[in-house]
Design a protein around this motif. Structure first.
Motif, mmCIF file in Angstrom:
data_model
loop_
_atom_site.group_PDB
_atom_site.id
_atom_site.type_symbol
_atom_site.label_atom_id
_atom_site.label_comp_id
_atom_site.label_asym_id
_atom_site.label_seq_id
_atom_site.Cartn_x
_atom_site.Cartn_y
_atom_site.Cartn_z
ATOM 1 N N PHE B 68 -2.188 3.549 10.787
ATOM 2 C CA PHE B 68 -1.416 2.684 11.707
ATOM 3 C C PHE B 68 -2.356 2.241 12.819
ATOM 4 C CE2 PHE B 68 1.752 0.841 14.091
ATOM 5 C CZ PHE B 68 2.102 1.537 15.244
ATOM 6 N N LEU B 69 -2.640 3.144 13.731
ATOM 7 C CA LEU B 69 -3.655 2.809 14.752
ATOM 8 C C LEU B 69 -4.901 3.615 14.386
ATOM 9 C CD1 LEU B 69 -1.389 3.212 17.899
ATOM 10 C CD2 LEU B 69 -2.055 1.084 16.771
ATOM 11 N N PRO B 70 -6.042 3.125 14.730
ATOM 12 C CA PRO B 70 -7.240 3.937 14.393
ATOM 13 C C PRO B 70 -7.037 5.364 14.922
ATOM 14 C CG PRO B 70 -7.901 1.846 15.367
ATOM 15 C CD PRO B 70 -6.402 1.906 15.437
ATOM 16 N N GLY B 71 -7.090 6.318 14.042
ATOM 17 C CA GLY B 71 -6.950 7.709 14.481
ATOM 18 C C GLY B 71 -5.517 8.188 14.399
ATOM 19 N N ILE B 72 -4.550 7.258 14.282
ATOM 20 C CA ILE B 72 -3.143 7.700 14.200
ATOM 21 C C ILE B 72 -2.560 7.135 12.905
ATOM 22 C CG2 ILE B 72 -0.896 7.641 15.339
ATOM 23 C CD1 ILE B 72 -2.334 6.967 17.937
ATOM 24 N N ASP B 73 -1.867 7.974 12.140
ATOM 25 C CA ASP B 73 -1.286 7.494 10.869
ATOM 26 C C ASP B 73 0.222 7.415 10.989
ATOM 27 O OD1 ASP B 73 -3.776 7.573 9.952
ATOM 28 O OD2 ASP B 73 -3.602 9.480 8.866
ATOM 29 N N LEU B 74 0.790 6.526 10.156
ATOM 30 C CA LEU B 74 2.253 6.559 9.959
ATOM 31 C C LEU B 74 2.494 7.569 8.850
ATOM 32 C CD1 LEU B 74 3.511 2.832 9.932
ATOM 33 C CD2 LEU B 74 4.104 4.659 11.528
ATOM 34 N N VAL B 75 3.254 8.605 9.146
ATOM 35 C CA VAL B 75 3.424 9.681 8.151
ATOM 36 C C VAL B 75 4.905 9.858 7.853
ATOM 37 C CG1 VAL B 75 3.014 12.109 7.673
ATOM 38 C CG2 VAL B 75 1.445 10.843 9.156
ATOM 39 N N LEU B 76 5.242 9.869 6.552
ATOM 40 C CA LEU B 76 6.604 10.232 6.150
ATOM 41 C C LEU B 76 6.480 11.505 5.318
ATOM 42 C CD1 LEU B 76 8.095 6.766 5.031
ATOM 43 C CD2 LEU B 76 8.543 8.026 7.131
ATOM 44 N N ARG B 77 7.077 12.593 5.821
ATOM 45 C CA ARG B 77 6.922 13.873 5.096
ATOM 46 C C ARG B 77 8.296 14.506 4.921
ATOM 47 N NH1 ARG B 77 2.799 16.025 7.660
ATOM 48 N NH2 ARG B 77 4.080 16.838 9.354
ATOM 49 N N ALA B 78 8.561 15.027 3.724
ATOM 50 C CA ALA B 78 9.889 15.598 3.442
ATOM 51 C C ALA B 78 9.842 17.103 3.640
ATOM 52 C CB ALA B 78 10.287 15.258 2.011
ATOM 53 N N ALA B 130 10.014 11.185 9.617
ATOM 54 C CA ALA B 130 8.772 10.978 10.388
ATOM 55 C C ALA B 130 7.953 12.264 10.407
ATOM 56 C CB ALA B 130 9.110 10.556 11.816
ATOM 57 N N GLY B 131 6.672 12.150 10.152
ATOM 58 C CA GLY B 131 5.812 13.335 10.081
ATOM 59 C C GLY B 131 5.122 13.601 11.389
ATOM 60 N N ASN B 132 4.961 12.540 12.221
ATOM 61 C CA ASN B 132 4.363 12.821 13.544
ATOM 62 C C ASN B 132 5.121 12.034 14.613
ATOM 63 O OD1 ASN B 132 3.578 10.164 13.371
ATOM 64 N ND2 ASN B 132 1.462 10.643 12.791
ATOM 65 N N LEU B 133 4.763 12.338 15.847
ATOM 66 C CA LEU B 133 5.570 11.824 16.969
ATOM 67 C C LEU B 133 5.508 10.294 17.032
ATOM 68 C CD1 LEU B 133 7.344 13.004 19.123
ATOM 69 C CD2 LEU B 133 5.405 13.102 20.685
ATOM 70 N N VAL B 134 4.376 9.714 16.668
ATOM 71 C CA VAL B 134 4.253 8.246 16.781
ATOM 72 C C VAL B 134 5.190 7.584 15.765
ATOM 73 C CG1 VAL B 134 2.661 6.319 16.434
ATOM 74 C CG2 VAL B 134 1.888 8.382 17.625
ATOM 75 N N THR B 135 5.180 8.086 14.520
ATOM 76 C CA THR B 135 6.085 7.496 13.511
ATOM 77 C C THR B 135 7.533 7.655 13.984
ATOM 78 O OG1 THR B 135 4.567 8.673 12.055
ATOM 79 C CG2 THR B 135 6.310 7.408 11.008
ATOM 80 N N PHE B 136 7.803 8.848 14.524
ATOM 81 C CA PHE B 136 9.166 9.087 15.034
ATOM 82 C C PHE B 136 9.510 8.019 16.064
ATOM 83 C CE2 PHE B 136 12.830 11.675 15.882
ATOM 84 C CZ PHE B 136 13.098 11.465 17.225
ATOM 85 N N LEU B 137 8.554 7.748 16.985
ATOM 86 C CA LEU B 137 8.813 6.754 18.053
ATOM 87 C C LEU B 137 9.060 5.380 17.436
ATOM 88 C CD1 LEU B 137 8.654 5.918 21.110
ATOM 89 C CD2 LEU B 137 6.237 5.483 20.702
ATOM 90 N N VAL B 138 8.246 5.027 16.462
ATOM 91 C CA VAL B 138 8.385 3.689 15.863
ATOM 92 C C VAL B 138 9.794 3.513 15.309
ATOM 93 C CG1 VAL B 138 7.635 2.277 13.899
ATOM 94 C CG2 VAL B 138 5.933 3.397 15.346
#
Lengths: 93, 499, 587, 509
Positions: B68-78, B130-138
């Motif tokens: 997503f951003l350099p160093g930050i990924d969009l993660v979907l984890r079950a 969402a797997g990390n806080l950024v994906t959660f925010l998005v």
């Protein structure tokens, strides 16, 4: 900043204040012309008299003149004075 | 794109693609639109079933990662917790779609409605996985944006006022969440849910900043989880049509807030750190205050949906209470209430919608409605009894576990709060039920003003409340069953609890 | 087969309730047969140990301990009889029939449950299903009774839940025996026991919490009242017997309070009962009085841990006796209301007289056995505490006799086949007499069957002459004032003129109802003001539309800002500022 | 050599292409047919694509000296910033071209003889400005843009557009002359105006700060930055619907590009903490003041104009963060500029389409628009996403980096303005969206739907078919808005492009 530049700078400042303080469009236009002359002279005397300075001054002068003529045409198209405030409300009416 | 990565994305796509397609379906072709949405909902439930089976039985690992951003990924984890929430939203999306088809039979903007409806569920599933806080925010912000058109669907002045309040609160919450996320990112670099040791390591020399960040995150999520001072929008957003109130205020929006708090407390900071920072006790107190406050405010609301809204405010804090008390049972209680509250509240909103269709909007107008709408009122009664926590409903199971957990954690005063709130719940849920079944004097029952048409609404509107009411009882009676949310929540709680 | 034996008692009534609208005319027999599996289980016991039901609720455990087996038999029997007499009501109000079946399931479930959660579930299920029975007639008095019933039921349930939670946490498991056992050593024991006593006290009709009983029981139809007073009231007792640490630790404090409240209940029941003019309210107060006596038994159990088994047996015996006798009396009132003529009226009076005698504890009746066992336990009190207690018990028996005479007086005239639409029993009494007759027989015979049902019951049966006299003199004592009253009773018209009894039903309640508005009205007003305040506050949120004034200020400021002169001045100012900032700032 | 010449050729094409278009339009005495416009736009688009691919591929800025004469120097420098800005301009220009050509049929101004030539000239001046390697070319292009902008605004000759144009031109003149005075000082002190060369001597010169200060003052007025934004509201409010996207989205970025190139690429030595903090605080003033006035304004285009004033404030926040040495700030700021341009252009196009339907300039024009112009309202929604900075939009990524930079450099005081600014932006955009969904009494201007009381207000719009014909211009606006979403989801490529030739920063992110 050699002496002639300082004189030109003074002319620029006078022109600037006249262009803002000017009462009617014409008053402002005169201020702009003064300021234009001041800046071109300032550029002309700025550097050592080398062809570069001369070339630049010429070019800057021509473009400024063009703009001022266009401003003059616009001023003539507008019969009557230009409003002082943000130019939206009266314009709408 | 292994199957492990494909399934989460597929889960998102099953509601995103139909939603976008629905936008372009002309208003007149009802059948196509209904078919598309219902099939999409069914497919999503099947997929969730496969996902759950995969994780619980075969121990598969489902994760999708994209830069997503350099160093930050969009993660979907079950992980197990997300599954609980995805399971709930998938199921209730199906029932609410069916309900919405019936409810909006004569509405002029259904393509628009179902389009945003699908987008809203996509965002909810995104929030869950969402797997990390950024994906959660998005996805959290996407949820706010996609639900606004639903809240103002009617276009009336009141709807817009509700929409304005809704956005005012939730966008402020979103801004704070962005602040918290950025701050945490600046401090700790990219952060995945579950890596509590990363934040733990920070705690050594950043104690105060971490506490401030925690408070910011909880307040940000508190807007949607309707903690007391931040709950103002929820009653006003009740102007939305019934299916929207059902999905938004029982499943999607409010649950995203509560779910977020669960993730922050357990998967980001970790319980030991949160306890060490001493932030859990204030959270418990706020939750307790919200529980009592919500119930007292609900007492005097004559408008049925506003009463349900205040009840949601109170019930949500059960989840927060369960999470913030450090004991196995209360965490289980908090997690399982995520599902139970959703199902019970959705039933209540369906019934409120049905009653609304018959011109009954206020509790005072509910006299003798039981005779004319027996099925709806039966479902309403079961759900109301569930909300009060009377056995054998799902609500009782939660109250039991929360109480058990509170006693285990050595905070018996919480049992007092639970007791008080149960009494208050009874005070504002049982009278409407009583009025419905036992009109004041059967002899000359005052026929409500002509507006209220007799009889039950159509099949589409009856099936969902009955289904969810039955599951309220089912989850209560079969609580111990292997695949019930309770066993699932207990399984998660064991993993989370440090001891 | 074994699992079926254990599950059928609860499952059959529930199935019956759910299928009621579907099942054809045969459903009338369902009401009667639903409790049968429970009766068989009670009498013959189950072939094997209770099955593991951890899929049900939260690891449900079923068991049938010594104390609750006779109660199960009594409950099932009374439910069958009540079911039989309620068949006709069931026809025109299916809701009533399904509610009866649901309550029966709950009642039976309470006796079978052996873990705290299932017990609480069944207890709550029974309580809230019974609400439907109480408000069956939908009259204003029935609704008021229902309201009071629900309020107290909810408070009771909430207290119970809190108590059970705390107890279960300390015990670590939900199985009742362990929970009761560990209660003795639990921290904050007194609070837990207080909550439990209060929680079950509401159902048992412990004095301050009994106010709903005189209202609810009469409001319900006769069949329901029989069950409410006969069996459901005993559920609270079962709760006490199973959860309180009887026999593990001496709790003199709680024991004394229970005994005290029991006796107060007994006296209050008698006094208030005699002043009633409606036979059903009288019987309800009689229940309060009788349950007061049973409470003293439990209190004794708490005071004397080593005599606990005897106290439990006494309480159970008394409960069984009272259940059957009270049910028969309620059904008798039902038959009377249904209209009896000539010989049927006389048999009615005879039967009710027999039940009245049993209730008063006349010798050779079930009541006598129960009272004697209770007295024998009381005698075991240390340092002579027993004497005043046995005296009190005898006086209570005398009081009951007075109460029974009053009842018979109220029922003395044959009430012809009045065809008032309101009568809750059909005009012809045929359908009601048969079940009533069977229960009267049970009253006569039941007492003697008790030792058979409980093989190892302590040989307390007082067949000595002193025991006989001990049973007889209170009854005679009771008859004296009645005779006096009969002889010099005031003018007949006066008696009938003031139908309102001196103490209206639900004595303390009136006090509360008068006080309540002083609290509820200001609270309601405060909440409404808060609501209105928040609604006004919302206008603040409409930033755009708050008031015109700030808007105009912004517009005015903006106009000036974009005027040439100000803009020019600002431009020069900013130019200088930037230049100066660049000049003196550190690199 | 061949490699270099291809790149050089492309660079020239990028700059000269639009000029070619202008000449052709004049030759076609102004009535540029859509085919001609399409052809030229396609040519330029392909040239820009090739340019960006080569620069991104090579990872280093591409410089080309066209005129090395003593008097007339003209060097083109295609570094990350320049290419990003050129790409942004091209995307917006393509959208506007499509918008203007499809608009031909209805509104007269697109067919005005002077429109297409001036429009292409403006486009070419923008390209040259971004790619300019020396301050003088930049100055000349600034002047050309000023004149072209004013000409376009005064196109239809009505009194209020003339007034707006005059006010715009006068402000541009004053700003240009100030910049020229500054250039004179720089020329006097360093003898060279090339961005790459003037830095060291200027910072060595004792009065270097005076020159930089004067040029900066001129650029701030040209930007315009809030307190001196006198010309923007009138100009952008009254610009014709085909012109306002270019003005609000791209022209405002020209002065910004020159400023940050001058401050951070040319003479970082001269940039002082106080100076940077001053610009930052002026930015905050802009954010707040622009949003507050936008919240108050009832005129649709005026609201959007003040939104531009406010958003420029966000861009200025980059200055103090860059001075504190944060690479994130450069990345975030430039990306935010690109995202803002696209979103603002989409918003303006959609608003223009809706306002035309309602034939009334104020905000009430948007009432019930969702039934008449669903695509346009959707475009406004998506554009709002980026302007407010909600994920998944380019605006979010830009703000994310600004926030991270302000935290990493310890200047936490820039956080509240960014967050509060975003909320205020949401506030005034909600004013539009709220009305778009209105279908009842508020629709006083157009009795679109008689308010149906009682159960669920089902406007009788249900009777008439709810989906109007496919409006091309609404779709165009939506496409442009969706580009910001694409940037928001996949920002990595653009970020790497922007990093090429970014100012070397010590420490920081």
């Amino acid at each position: 900043m050699n002496a002639p530049m300082i004189v030109a700078a003074v002319v620029v400042v006078v022109g600037l204040s006249a262009s803002f303080a000017g009462v009617a469009i014409r008053g402002r236009l005169r201020g702009l012309v003064t300021m234009g002359v001041g800046t071109v002279v300032m550029l002309g005397v700025a550097g050592p008299t080398r062809p570069a300075t001369l070339g630049m001054t010429l070019m800057a002068g021509i473009t400024l003149a063009g703009m001022l003529v266009f401003a003059r045409i616009l001023a003539r198209l507008i019969d009557g004075d230009e409003p002082d405030r943000r130019g939206i409300d009266e314009a709408r009416r | 794109m292994t199957i492990g990565a494909a399934l989460p994305v597929l889960l998102l796509a099953t509601s995103l693609v139909p939603a976008i397609a629905t936008f372009f379906i002309p208003e007149r072709s009802h059948r196509l639109r209904t078919a598309l949405n219902v099939i999409a909902a069914v497919v999503k439930v099947v997929l969730v079933g496969a996902l759950v089976a995969g994780v619980l039985y075969f121990g598969l690992e489902f994760e999708w990662r994209a830069a997503f951003l350099p160093g930050i990924d969009l993660v979907l984890r079950a992980d197990p917790i997300p599954l609980l929430f995805v399971f709930l939203s998938a199921l209730l999306w199906l029932t609410t779609t069916v309900y919405a088809v019936g409810y909006l039979a004569d509405d002029g903007h259904r393509s628009r409605f179902f389009g945003f409806f699908g987008l809203c569920v996509t965002a909810t599933v995104g929030v869950a996985l969402a797997g990390n806080l950024v994906t959660f925010l998005v996805f959290y912000e996407l949820l706010t944006v996609t639900t606004y058109p639903l809240v103002v669907h009617d276009g009336t002045a009141k709807a817009r006022a509700g929409g304005r309040a809704y956005l005012l609160y939730t966008l402020t919450g979103g801004a704070l969440l962005l602040l918290g996320t950025v701050w945490l990112h600046a401090l700790a670099g990219p952060l995945e849910f579950g890596q509590t040791e990363v934040v733990g390591a920070l705690a050594v020399n950043h104690r105060t900043t971490l506490t401030i960040v925690f408070v910011i995150l909880i307040v940000a999520l508190g807007f949607k989880a309707a903690l007391v001072p931040l709950h103002g929008w929820l009653p006003q957003a009740m102007v939305a049509p019934a299916p929207v109130s059902a999905l938004l205020h029982a499943v999607a929006v409010v649950k995203a807030g509560a779910y977020g708090i669960v993730r922050v407390v357990h998967d980001l900071f970790g319980l030991p750190l949160a306890q060490d920072l001493g932030v859990l006790m204030p959270l418990t107190i706020v939750a307790a205050i919200t529980i009592v406050y919500g119930s007292t405010r609900a007492l005097i609301q004559d408008d049925l949906k506003r009463r349900l809204a205040y009840s949601t405010v109170s019930q949500l804090s059960y989840i927060v209470l369960g999470i913030s008390v450090v004991s196995l049972s209360s965490t289980t209680g908090g997690l399982v209430h995520l599902v139970h509250q959703g199902i019970m509240k959705v039933t209540l909103f369906y019934c409120a919608g049905n009653l609304g269709k018959r011109g009954v909007h206020r509790v005072s107008e509910m006299d003798g409605i039981g005779r004319r709408m027996p099925v709806t009122m039966l479902a309403f009664t079961v759900a109301a009894v569930g909300m009060v926590g009377i056995p054998p409903t799902a609500g009782f199971v939660t109250k039991w576990y929360l109480g058990l957990g509170a006693a285990e954690a050595g905070q018996p005063w919480i049992i007092g709060v639970l007791a008080l709130s149960s009494a208050l719940n009874a005070a504002y849920f049982l009278p409407p039920v009583a009025r419905a079944w036992l009109p004041p004097d059967p002899g000359e029952r005052s026929e409500p003003t002509g507006r209220a048409l007799a009889g039950e609404p159509g099949g589409w509107l009856l099936l969902p409340p009955v289904a969810t009411a039955v599951s309220v009882l089912g989850l209560g009676i079969l609580a111990g069953a292997p695949l019930s949310p309770l066993t699932w929540a207990a399984f998660i709680a064991e993993e989370l609890m440090p001891s | 087969m074994n699992a079926l034996a254990w599950l059928a008692p609860v499952a059959l009534p529930i199935a019956g309730a759910l299928l009621w609208p579907v099942v054809g005319p045969a459903r009338r027999w369902l009401l009667v047969l639903a409790p049968l599996p429970a009766l068989l289980l009670g009498v013959f016991g189950a072939p094997g140990p209770p099955p593991q039901l951890n899929w049900l609720l939260l690891e449900a455990i079923a068991d049938l301990d010594i104390g609750s087996r006779p109660l199960l038999v009594m409950t099932a029997f009374v439910w069958m009889v009540a079911g039989a007499s309620a068949r006709r009501i069931g026809d025109d109000r299916p809701a009533f029939a399904s509610l009866m079946l649901l309550t029966c399931a709950g009642n039976v479930g309470v006796l079978l449950a052996a873990d705290v959660v299932t017990f609480y579930v069944m207890f709550a299920w029974m309580t809230f299903a019974a609400y439907g029975l109480v408000v069956h007639h939908r009259t204003e008095s029935a609704r008021r009774a229902g309201r009071v019933y629900v309020v107290l039921a909810v408070l009771g349930e909430v207290a119970l839940l809190a108590g059970l939670l705390l107890a279960a946490t300390h015990a670590g498991t939900t199985a009742m025996p362990e929970v009761a056992g560990s209660l003795a050593t639990a921290p904050g024991r007194s609070m837990i026991i207080g909550l439990l006593i209060g929680g079950f006290g509401v159902k048992v009709g412990l004095v301050p919490l009994h106010v709903w009983l005189p209202l609810a029981h009469p409001a319900a139809p006769v069949a329901a009242s029989a069950v409410l007073s006969g069996t459901m009231i005993k559920a609270g007792l079962v709760g006490w017997l199973r959860i309180l640490p009887l026999g593990e630790v001496a709790l003199p404090g709680f024991g004394a309070t229970l005994i005290g409240l029991g006796l107060v209940g007994a006296v209050l029941g008698v006094v208030a009962g005699t002043l009633q003019s409606d036979p059903k309210v009288l019987l309800a107060y009689s229940s309060v009085s009788q349950m007061g006596l049973i409470t003293t038994a439990v209190g004794l159990g708490l005071v004397l841990p080593d005599d606990a088994t005897a106290a439990v047996f006494a309480a159970v015996a008394y409960a069984v006796h009272h259940g059957i006798a009270k049910a028969s009396l309620f059904l008798g009132v039902g038959v009377h209301k249904a209209g009896t003529r000539g010989w049927s009226h006389r048999t009615l009076l005879a039967g009710m007289g027999l039940a009245a005698l049993a209730l008063a504890g006349a010798p050779l009746t079930t009541g006598w056995i129960a009272k004697q066992t209770l007295k024998s336990v009381a005698d075991a009190l240390p340092e002579g505490g027993g004497q005043p207690l046995t005296l009190a018990l005898s006086l209570a028996a005398a009081g009951t006799t007075v109460l029974m005479v009053r009842l018979l007086w109220l029922v003395r005239e044959p009430s012809g086949p009045r065809s008032s639409p309101r009568s809750d029993a059909p005009a012809d009494a045929r359908g009601v007499i048969a079940p009533w007759a069977s229960i009267v027989v049970a009253v006569a015979v039941g007492g003697w069957l008790l030792p058979l049902a409980v093989p190892d019951a302590p040989s307390l049966l007082p067949l000595t002459t002193s025991g006989l006299w001990d049973g007889l003199w209170p009854v005679l004592l009771g008859l004296v004032p009645c005779a006096g009253w009969l002889r010099y009773r005031p003018d007949r018209r006066l008696a009938r003129a003031s139908p309102r009894p001196a103490i209206p039903a639900g004595d303390l309640l009136l006090l509360i109802e008068r006080l309540a508005p002083a609290v509820s009205i200001p609270a309601w007003w405060l909440l409404h003001r808060f609501d209105a305040m928040e609604r006004r506050a919302r206008t603040f949120q409409d930033v755009g539309r708050v008031t015109v004034r700030p808007g105009a200020l912004i517009d005015h400021l903006e106009d000036r800002l974009t005027g040439w002169r100000t803009a020019g001045a600002l431009y020069v100012l900013i130019g200088i500022a930037v230049t100066v900032a660049l000049a003196l700032g550190t690199a | 050599m061949s490699e270099l010449s291809l790149a050089a050729g492309v660079l020239v094409l990028v700059v000269a292409g639009p000029l070619l278009g202008a000449v052709l339009a004049v030759a076609d005495h102004g009535h540029a047919s859509s085919r001609l416009v399409g052809l030229v736009t396609g040519l330029i688009a392909s040239a820009v694509t090739v340019l960006s691919v080569t620069v991104a591929g090579s990872g280093t800025p591409l410089t080309l000296v066209l005129l090395a004469g003593p008097g007339l120097e003209l060097t083109l420098v295609a570094d990350g910033l320049a290419v990003a800005m050129v790409v942004m301009t091209t995307i917006v220009a393509i959208a506007v071209a499509g918008f203007a050509t499809s608009e031909d049929r209805e509104s007269p101004q697109a067919r005005h003889p002077r429109f297409w030539p001036v429009w292409f000239a403006l486009w070419s001046a923008l390209h040259l400005l971004f790619l300019a390697g020396d301050l003088l070319t930049a100055y000349l292009m600034l002047e050309a843009i000023g004149v072209a902008g004013a000409a376009l605004v005064s196109l239809d000759g009505r009194r209020h557009t003339l007034l707006a144009a005059t006010r715009y031109l006068y402000a541009e003149l004053v700003a240009s002359m100030t910049v020229l005075a500054g250039i004179a000082l720089i020329w006097h002190q360093t003898g060279s105006l090339r961005f790459a060369e003037l830095g060291p001597e200027l910072s060595a010169h004792p009065e270097g700060w005076l020159a930089l200060g004067v040029v900066t003052a001129g650029l701030l007025l040209k930007l315009p930055l809030a307190p001196v934004h006198l010309w923007l509201p009138a100009a952008h409010a009254w610009a014709p619907s085909a012109v306002s996207p270019i003005l609000s989205a791209v022209v405002v970025k020209s002065a910004f590009a020159v400023l940050i190139r001058l401050w951070f690429l040319a003479s970082p030595g001269l940039v002082t903490r106080h100076g940077a903090q001053l610009l930052g605080s002026l930015g905050v003033v802009a954010i707040v003041w622009g949003s507050v006035v936008a919240l108050r304004s009832a005129h649709l285009k005026q609201l959007i104009a003040y939104s531009t004033v406010s958003q420029l404030g966000f861009l200025m926040l980059l200055v103090p963060l860059m001075q504190a040495g944060s690479a994130d700030a450069w990345r975030g700021g430039v990306l935010y500029a690109v995202a803002h341009a696209l979103a603002k252009a989409a918003l303006l196009m959609a608003a223009a389409v809706i306002a035309e339907d309602a034939e009334r300039p104020d905000v009430e024009a948007v009432i019930g628009a969702v039934t008449r112009r669903p695509l346009a309202v959707f475009a406004i929604g998506v554009a709002a996403l980026s302007l407010v900075g909600l994920p998944p939009s380019g605006g979010f990524v830009g703000k994310w980096y600004l926030l991270v930079a302000s935290l990493r450099t310890g200047q936490w005081w820039w956080l509240p303005p960014i967050l509060v600014g975003s909320l205020l932006t949401a506030g005034y955009l909600l004013k539009l969206l709220k009305r778009a969904f209105a279908t009842d009494d508020l629709a006083t201007s157009r009795p679109t739907a008689s308010p149906v009381a009682g159960v669920g207000a089902a406007p009788e719009a249900a009777a008439e078919p709810a989906d109007v014909g496919f409006d091309a211009r609404g779709a165009l606006a939506l496409a442009l808005a969706l580009v910001t979403v694409v940037i928001g989801v996949r920002p990595a490529a653009l970020l790497e492009l922007i990093d090429i030739g970014a100012p070397l920063v010590t420490g920081g992110g």
